[in-house]
Design an enzyme around this catalytic site. Structure first.
Site, PDB file in Angstrom:
ATOM      1  N   GLN A 193      23.567  18.534-108.018  1.00 57.12           N
ATOM      2  CA  GLN A 193      23.061  18.860-106.845  1.00 57.12           C
ATOM      3  C   GLN A 193      21.608  19.289-107.044  1.00 57.12           C
ATOM      4  OE1 GLN A 193      23.954  18.159-103.892  1.00 57.12           O
ATOM      5  NE2 GLN A 193      22.600  19.274-102.654  1.00 57.12           N
TER       6      GLN A 193
ATOM      7  N   LYS B 164      29.988  17.447 -98.996  1.00 52.69           N
ATOM      8  CA  LYS B 164      30.430  16.287 -99.784  1.00 52.69           C
ATOM      9  C   LYS B 164      31.822  16.288-100.431  1.00 52.69           C
ATOM     10  CE  LYS B 164      25.438  15.977-101.197  1.00 52.69           C
ATOM     11  NZ  LYS B 164      24.292  15.945-102.272  1.00 52.69           N
TER      12      LYS B 164
ATOM     13  N   ASP C 232      23.658   8.973-107.065  1.00 51.60           N
ATOM     14  CA  ASP C 232      22.595   9.479-106.461  1.00 51.60           C
ATOM     15  C   ASP C 232      21.499   8.609-106.602  1.00 51.60           C
ATOM     16  OD1 ASP C 232      22.736  11.909-104.736  1.00 51.60           O
ATOM     17  OD2 ASP C 232      22.963  13.007-106.317  1.00 51.60           O
TER      18      ASP C 232
HETATM   19  N1  GUN Z   1      19.333  17.878-102.942  1.00 49.84           N
HETATM   20  C1  GUN Z   1      19.024  17.415-101.666  1.00 49.84           C
HETATM   21  N2  GUN Z   1      19.392  16.482-101.348  1.00 49.84           N
HETATM   22  C2  GUN Z   1      20.101  15.924-102.501  1.00 49.84           C
HETATM   23  C3  GUN Z   1      20.747  14.637-102.776  1.00 49.84           C
HETATM   24  O1  GUN Z   1      20.678  13.741-101.861  1.00 49.84           O
HETATM   25  N3  GUN Z   1      21.412  14.570-103.938  1.00 49.84           N
HETATM   26  C4  GUN Z   1      21.358  15.743-104.826  1.00 49.84           C
HETATM   27  N4  GUN Z   1      22.104  15.594-105.840  1.00 49.84           N
HETATM   28  N5  GUN Z   1      20.539  16.960-104.519  1.00 49.84           N
HETATM   29  C5  GUN Z   1      20.087  16.951-103.431  1.00 49.84           C
END
Ligand code: GUN
Length: 286
Positions: free
Chosen positions: A95, A51, A118
């Protein structure tokens, strides 16, 4: 069989994002994403690094906070509140998964819904379910963009979704339902997954179990979206679908890697850009 090539679609969306961030920067707005990572789980670290790199490529500033595993909720929430109050921050992402000593729901609810790129805050989750404009979680958003790009209209289709998480399965079911599909959502307690997948025009699977979906589980010509990601002992990265056999029977299929993964990252950046644009129009009011 046609490959649903998420890598190439994500690259073309990325070019558009670069143009858009450039325009915003000329108007004094630097789109900015705050990323919070707790602990050192290798998969989470890898996702966060992807990211951060994508932000760098797109001209999106990234404020990364890598925190020790032992951090408490009491310490974490004020950090989020500080980011909520910071006018330069457009998006906040924590995350997941978080360690067991932290209450994930409280953390997600601490994020300002207007910065919740998110889409995990109940405000955005509820709006997504209701089909009202919202930040939509990146993976389901990426799946819908990929299907749309390949001219696949889900209206009237039978869709089996395997995996009922708040991150993927539930929001994907909402988006598909709102687009006119008929949905079955299967999960860990579902008795016989294949009774659902065998009647599905579209199968979406994301549970983290390599080889879960074999050719015998799908119908001829089905569209197969593999959201799973698994590292095999020999180091290979595979999804939840047995690609070799299923690709012979499917009409469209996503590869792993190079399918849903790149679409997830680019969708997050799209959400961040939407938030930055809102900041710009808010600034213009005054
Ligand atoms: N863990 C697995 N997929 C995601 C996601 O799309 N966003 C976040 N913040 N954590 C994750």
């Amino acid at each position: 069989m046609t490959l649903l090539d998420g890598r190439s679609l994500a690259q073309s969306i990325e070019k558009e994002i670069i143009i858009q961030t450039d325009l915003l920067q000329k108007e004094g707005i630097i789109p900015t994403l705050a990323v919070i990572l707790v602990g050192t789980d290798p998969a989470s670290c890898a996702y966060v690094n992807m990211k951060i790199k994508a932000c760098e490529r797109c001209g999106v500033a990234c404020v990364a906070k890598k925190l020790k595993e032992e951090i408490t909720q009491i310490e974490l929430i004020p950090m989020i509140e500080e980011l909520n109050a910071d006018p330069e921050i457009d998006g906040i992402l924590v995350q997941l998964p978080l360690s067991a000593h932290i209450d994930t729901k409280s953390i997600l609810e601490a994020i300002d819904p207007q910065k919740d790129v998110d889409g995990f805050h109940p405000f955005n989750a509820g709006r997504t379910l209701a089909g009202i404009e919202a930040f939509v979680p990146a993976t389901p958003l990426g799946v819908m963009s990929l299907l749309e790009h390949y001219g696949i209209d889900v209206a009237g289709k039978n869709v089996a979704i395997i995996g009922a998480s708040n991150i993927v399965g539930k929001p994907l079911a909402s988006l598909m339902l709102n687009a006119g599909a008929t949905i079955s959502v299967c999960h860990i307690l579902t008795k016989d997954i294949k009774t659902f997948t065998q009647h599905a025009d579209i199968v979406c699977v994301g549970v983290g179990k390599a080889g879960l979906i074999g050719a015998e589980m799908i119908q001829e010509g089905a569209i197969v979206v593999d959201i799973g990601i698994n590292r095999l002992q020999d180091g290979r990265l595979v999804g939840d679908v047995d690609f070799e056999s299923v690709s012979k029977k499917a009409s469209f299929i996503t590869p792993v890697p190079g399918g849903v993964g790149p679409m997830t990252i680019i969708s997050l950046l799209q959400n961040t850009l939407i938030s930055a644009r809102k900041r710009k129009s808010k600034n213009q009011k005054y």
